[in-house]
Scaffold this active site. Structure first.
Site, mmCIF file in Angstrom:
data_model
loop_
_atom_site.group_PDB
_atom_site.id
_atom_site.type_symbol
_atom_site.label_atom_id
_atom_site.label_comp_id
_atom_site.label_asym_id
_atom_site.label_seq_id
_atom_site.Cartn_x
_atom_site.Cartn_y
_atom_site.Cartn_z
ATOM 1 N N HIS A 267 -8.724 9.110 29.158
ATOM 2 C CA HIS A 267 -9.112 7.775 28.681
ATOM 3 C C HIS A 267 -10.573 7.435 28.893
ATOM 4 O O HIS A 267 -10.981 6.324 28.566
ATOM 5 C CB HIS A 267 -8.269 6.695 29.370
ATOM 6 C CG HIS A 267 -6.879 6.580 28.840
ATOM 7 N ND1 HIS A 267 -6.561 5.748 27.789
ATOM 8 C CD2 HIS A 267 -5.729 7.189 29.190
ATOM 9 C CE1 HIS A 267 -5.261 5.838 27.531
ATOM 10 N NE2 HIS A 267 -4.732 6.718 28.367
ATOM 11 N N LYS B 187 -11.790 -8.956 26.384
ATOM 12 C CA LYS B 187 -11.566 -7.627 26.948
ATOM 13 C C LYS B 187 -12.070 -7.676 28.376
ATOM 14 O O LYS B 187 -12.700 -8.661 28.766
ATOM 15 C CB LYS B 187 -12.327 -6.551 26.157
ATOM 16 C CG LYS B 187 -13.787 -6.936 25.873
ATOM 17 C CD LYS B 187 -14.522 -5.890 25.036
ATOM 18 C CE LYS B 187 -14.147 -5.885 23.583
ATOM 19 N NZ LYS B 187 -13.530 -4.649 23.138
ATOM 20 N N ARG B 188 -11.794 -6.640 29.201
ATOM 21 C CA ARG B 188 -12.352 -6.641 30.545
ATOM 22 C C ARG B 188 -13.874 -6.816 30.470
ATOM 23 O O ARG B 188 -14.515 -6.384 29.516
ATOM 24 C CB ARG B 188 -12.011 -5.333 31.266
ATOM 25 C CG ARG B 188 -10.540 -5.214 31.652
ATOM 26 C CD ARG B 188 -10.116 -6.292 32.627
ATOM 27 N NE ARG B 188 -10.674 -6.105 33.929
ATOM 28 C CZ ARG B 188 -10.003 -5.708 35.003
ATOM 29 N NH1 ARG B 188 -8.713 -5.469 34.933
ATOM 30 N NH2 ARG B 188 -10.606 -5.569 36.169
ATOM 31 N N LYS C 1 -19.253 -2.649 27.878
ATOM 32 C CA LYS C 1 -18.696 -3.422 26.765
ATOM 33 C C LYS C 1 -19.696 -4.475 26.255
ATOM 34 O O LYS C 1 -19.499 -5.069 25.204
ATOM 35 C CB LYS C 1 -17.387 -4.083 27.191
ATOM 36 C CG LYS C 1 -16.237 -3.080 27.437
ATOM 37 C CD LYS C 1 -14.970 -3.796 27.888
ATOM 38 C CE LYS C 1 -13.825 -2.873 28.233
ATOM 39 N NZ LYS C 1 -12.991 -2.480 27.074
ATOM 40 N N THR D 29 -8.330 -0.947 21.876
ATOM 41 C CA THR D 29 -7.126 -1.314 21.133
ATOM 42 C C THR D 29 -7.212 -2.765 20.687
ATOM 43 O O THR D 29 -6.573 -3.149 19.714
ATOM 44 C CB THR D 29 -5.853 -1.114 21.989
ATOM 45 O OG1 THR D 29 -6.058 -1.733 23.261
ATOM 46 C CG2 THR D 29 -5.539 0.362 22.165
ATOM 47 N N LYS E 268 -5.954 -4.874 17.139
ATOM 48 C CA LYS E 268 -5.184 -6.130 17.062
ATOM 49 C C LYS E 268 -5.924 -7.145 16.205
ATOM 50 O O LYS E 268 -5.324 -7.848 15.385
ATOM 51 C CB LYS E 268 -4.949 -6.698 18.467
ATOM 52 C CG LYS E 268 -4.219 -5.753 19.412
ATOM 53 C CD LYS E 268 -4.242 -6.301 20.844
ATOM 54 C CE LYS E 268 -3.976 -5.215 21.857
ATOM 55 N NZ LYS E 268 -4.352 -5.619 23.230
HETATM 56 C C1 PLP Z 1 -5.474 -5.218 23.973
HETATM 57 C C2 PLP Z 1 -5.742 -5.763 25.311
HETATM 58 C C3 PLP Z 1 -6.782 -5.240 26.081
HETATM 59 C C4 PLP Z 1 -7.701 -4.138 25.592
HETATM 60 O O1 PLP Z 1 -8.779 -4.701 24.899
HETATM 61 P P1 PLP Z 1 -10.056 -3.816 24.466
HETATM 62 O O2 PLP Z 1 -10.794 -4.750 23.564
HETATM 63 O O3 PLP Z 1 -9.539 -2.633 23.731
HETATM 64 O O4 PLP Z 1 -10.793 -3.482 25.695
HETATM 65 C C5 PLP Z 1 -6.999 -5.772 27.338
HETATM 66 N N1 PLP Z 1 -6.228 -6.776 27.809
HETATM 67 C C6 PLP Z 1 -5.224 -7.311 27.082
HETATM 68 C C7 PLP Z 1 -4.428 -8.437 27.658
HETATM 69 C C8 PLP Z 1 -4.941 -6.823 25.818
HETATM 70 O O5 PLP Z 1 -3.919 -7.351 25.121
#
Ligand code: PLP
Length: 840
Positions: A372, A563-564, A569, A671, A675
């Site tokens: 990852h 995101k984190r 990022k 991911t 979404k």
């Molecule tokens: C999808 C998701 C992530 C991952 O987000 P990235 O933009 O891919 O870093 C992190 N936290 C939650 C709660 C998510 O649903």
């Protein structure tokens, strides 16, 4: 007050436990309220009603669950075991209702009892058993595995405290304990009969057994008991209901005899503390923290329990141990479960007396490894002394694996000592460390990255020597997300429009969304599309108002980065653009700009000072911008606290613009980007991770691309990057940094953001300043596109229409076919009772 059901046992009426119509559900809810929750109707609180409903939904899953489990133990079928230290599964009630197809019936049943489904849905605490993307991926995969009717078990840890709850106080992150279990968990079944002992510490003895065989005996200092806690994972409109089996630790009564006998009281007490706290808390970090003994203990604990459980299932089927790899395939979700390679060897060689070579063949055929990350600081290693003291026998096995492996390498590359040192399981530079990525790679028959670019870089960089040795073992499986949770459940307005336009088959076959292409320019359809988005934005705006007191205009462009929080990022790049826009408006208040709401969310690791400072920067900018009358509401900035799955449900569907702006080469896949795309957001992004493939699918003209490529990033760094150059040549950037450094966004305190600004000016490890100018230009293109609603809506529709590749169903199909070699198994119920499906 509702009266007790009068005809509950009438012949012909559907059972209160299994009936799917509204009347049976109503009777089931009342039964469970009284009999399981132990509450009289008159005294029931909303939480009691939630529990009664959850039990009633669970009742309806149980027949499917036992039919599924039974078929897996009785038939000659292969089971996929997904080993992951994290499963960020999110709230379960809504998902189970839609998968059963009884949401409308449950709503009606509750209405007849004077209750509201949405109120009850909001009460559920989510199991925060993961940090972010990696844990959420595991949860999406469980959903797709069940929906595709693949025999599977998820194995992980039942943390008593999941990821911390994030509060924002005075603009800074505050971490609060996540007590997700305090009201009980209606989805969980504790199985005291499914428990195993796991050894820690002590030493090993070489012995000759009664049959004259050489054996190694591990005499541990203490043992911990692992108890199975199962959660049902039901597929969408199928009978398959797989188990998520999470282990909780318990102290073993006589655990410390060894230490007491040696007189080491303190060691004994410390080990007792370890066994009782082993599954207490999730480490709140995306990356490994060096030397955390408890973390290694957690990993070994859940892996050992899971492998012992797999052996138990094998025995129950009366299969010989030689058939292990035929019955099971086990996926390692990153290196967190990689100790499984040594542990399966130990169980086979030491406990089942399988000869080494045969055990090694079984082990390799069993495991596959998903990498990852490429970030060197995120690659997991453990110091040999720590490893030795906690897991002496597994360490011996690792050394033996390494000895045999390096002999193989030496034969192929005689005299290439540098290669031997690079590939060894032990990093010998400085304090010796065990390299977990190497252990996973050597012990697996397949290794994959999580997006095409990431898999390519994996082969070229950190696993290059291994890819040269075994090119056929390297794969790519681009990540995916489940359209059930992230479209159907969380965006019902969009789901309804899609049902009407392309038919409801899209839920399990996103290829059908391609039919939207034909409607992308239809102005009536566009109007309906915009109405769905607008209504989602209104819902989000209301939530934001409730939580933060900030008012958003649903007609403004909702520009979202959730995101984190991480330097790679680059939330600070986004913040620099906001400051730039703000500055432009201050200089030229009459300027005609596109009104934007910048929405941020995400947790920072508690020990990651720079990430916490990035949150302060965002909240500091928000305070100034939101309260400046000259902005006239045209710019709003929000930091939405405690980003988790529950909040994600109403954030992704409300986004117009998806910020995917990581430094190229650093985000393995992402991911969140998927979404957003499914929910019709346009992406502004770099050529990183799955962004590359999103752009390929939707077309360059429907994607806002900016920034250096991964190759250019490497070249810039190689040639000696000087961030200051970019400041000298760009007045807007200079001005933005000056404002921040001068204390403009920190109530006049010039110290507050100095570490952040100095880091950018002097080091800028993630090339924020190098990408700034291109990002600003690209954002200006976004604004231009927004001003043409027909064009924007067309692009939005096309994003949803071309999102098929990013369904976790596609990803699981690829794992099944290329890596696991596993097929679906249709589950029949004894008395087939078709789900009624949602009434119109
Ligand atoms: C999808 C998701 C992530 C991952 O987000 P990235 O933009 O891919 O870093 C992190 N936290 C939650 C709660 C998510 O649903």
């Amino acid at each position: 007050m509702a009266s007790a059901p009068s005809v509950s046992m009438t012949q012909g009426a559907e059972s209160a436990r299994s009936g799917l119509d509204a009347d049976a559900l109503r009777r089931g809810i009342v039964d469970n309220l009284v009999c399981l929750q132990g509450r009289h109707l008159a005294l029931a609180t909303p939480r009691d009603w939630y529990m009664a409903l959850a039990y009633s939904v669970r009742d309806r899953m149980l027949a499917r669950w036992s039919a599924t489990v039974e078929s897996y133990t009785e038939r000659e079928i292969r089971v996929a075991c997904y080993l992951s230290a994290e499963f960020l599964i999110g709230p379960q009630l809504g998902n189970n209702l839609i998968n059963l197809g009884i949401e409308a019936n449950a709503r009606a049943a509750l209405r007849s009892l004077g209750q509201n489904l949405d109120t009850l849905l909001a009460i559920e605490e989510e199991p925060g058993l993961g940090n972010g993307g990696l844990g959420r991926l595991a949860a999406c995969y469980l959903d797709s595995l069940a929906t595709l009717e693949i025999p599977a078990i998820g194995y992980g840890i039942r943390y008593e405290f999941g990821i911390f709850h994030q509060d924002i106080r005075d603009g800074s992150q505050v971490e609060l304990t996540d007590k997700w279990l305090q009201w009980g968990n209606p989805w969980e079944f504790v199985r005291p009969d499914v428990s195993f002992y796991v050894a820690f510490g002590g030493h090993t003895n070489n012995e000759i057994d009664a049959q004259g065989r050489f054996v190694v005996r591990w005499i541990p200092a203490h043992q911990v008991k692992g108890v199975a806690c199962d959660m049902p994972i039901l597929g969408y409109r199928v009978n398959t209901c797989n188990a998520l089996r999470l282990w909780k630790s318990e102290a073993v009564e006589s655990f410390d005899l060894q230490d007491f006998n040696a007189g080491d009281y303190y060691e004994a007490v410390q080990e007792k503390v370890i066994s009782e706290t082993l599954s207490k808390v999730l480490y709140p970090n995306d990356e490994p923290e060096a030397g955390k003994r408890l973390r290694l203990a957690q990993q070994y604990f859940f892996v050992s329990c899971s492998l012992q459980d797999m052996l138990r299932l094998l025995d129950r089927r009366r299969e010989p141990v030689e058939h292990f790899a035929n019955m099971f395939t086990a996926q390692l979700n990153d290196t967190h479960p990689s100790i499984a390679v040594a542990e399966l060897m130990r169980l086979l060689v030491d406990e089942r007396l399988v000869p080494w070579d045969e055990a090694w063949d079984i082990t390799r055929r069993t495991f596959a490894y998903t990498n990852h990350t490429l970030l060197p600081e995120a690659l997991e290693t453990w110091g040999v002394p720590l490893f030795q003291s906690l897991l002496p026998r597994p360490l011996e096995i690792i050394y033996e694996i390494n000895r045999r492996f390096l002999d193989e390498v030496r034969q192929r590359h005689p005299g290439d000592d540098a290669r031997i040192a690079r590939m060894s399981l032990i990093d010998e530079r400085g304090e010796k460390r065990v390299r977990m990525a190497h252990l996973s790679t050597i012990g697996s028959h397949a290794v994959n990255g999580v997006a095409a670019l990431h898999s390519a870089l994996l082969r070229q960089t950190i696993l290059r020597d291994f890819a040269e040795l075994w090119p056929e073992r390297f794969h790519n499986v681009t990540n995916g997300v489940t359209p059930r949770r992230f479209m159907l459940l969380s965006n019902p307005g969009l789901a309804r429009l899609l049902d009407e336009t392309v038919g409801d088959g899209w839920v399990t076959d996103l290829r059908r969304l391609r039919n939207l292409d034909a409607h992308a320019d239809d102005s009536t359809f566009q109007e309906e599309w915009r109405e769905v988005k607008r209504s989602n934005k209104q819902v989000l705006a209301q939530r934001i108002r409730n939580v933060t007191d900030i008012l958003l205009d649903p007609d403004a462009l909702f520009d979202v980065q959730v995101k984190r929080i991480h330097e790679y990022k680059r939330q600070h790049l986004n913040a620099l653009y906001i400051v730039t826009l703000y500055q432009r408006l201050r200089l030229n208040p009459g300027q005609d700009i596109v009104p934007r709401c910048f929405i941020f969310g995400g947790k920072a690791a508690p020990g990651y000072a720079m990430a916490k400072l990035m949150i302060r920067l965002i909240t500091g900018v928000a305070e100034v911008v939101n309260n400046d009358p000259a902005m006239d509401g045209r710019l709003k900035v929000v930091f939405f606290p405690n980003f988790n799955v529950k909040n994600a449900h109403f954030i992704y569907p409300a986004a117009d613009l998806s910020e995917q702006i990581s430094t190229a080469g650093k985000e393995a896949s992402g991911t969140g980007n998927m979404k957003f795309m499914m929910n019709g957001a346009l992406t502004i992004g770099t050529l990183d991770g799955a962004n590359v493939e999103i752009r390929e699918e939707v077309g360059d003209e429907n994607f806002f691309l900016f920034g250096l490529t991964a190759e250019q990033v490497e070249r810039v760094k190689h040639e000696g990057y000087r961030p200051a150059v970019h400041v000298e040549s760009n007045a807007e950037l200079r001005e933005a940094l000056n404002l921040i450094e001068g204390g403009f966004f920190s109530r006049g305190d010039p110290q507050a953001f100095r570490p952040l600004v100095e880091n950018l000016l002097q080091v800028d490890p993630f090339l924020v300043l190098a990408d700034y100018a291109d990002y600003v230009t690209c954002q200006d293109r976004v604004s231009a596109a927004w001003q043409d609603p027909g064009r924007w809506t067309r692009m939005s529709i096309l994003n949803t229409a071309h999102s098929e590749k990013f369904s976790s169903d596609r990803a699981i199909d690829e794992y099944c076919e290329r890596i696991w070699k596993i097929c679906p198994v249709r589950i029949a119920l004894d008395s087939p009772r078709r789900p009624t499906g949602p009434p119109a």
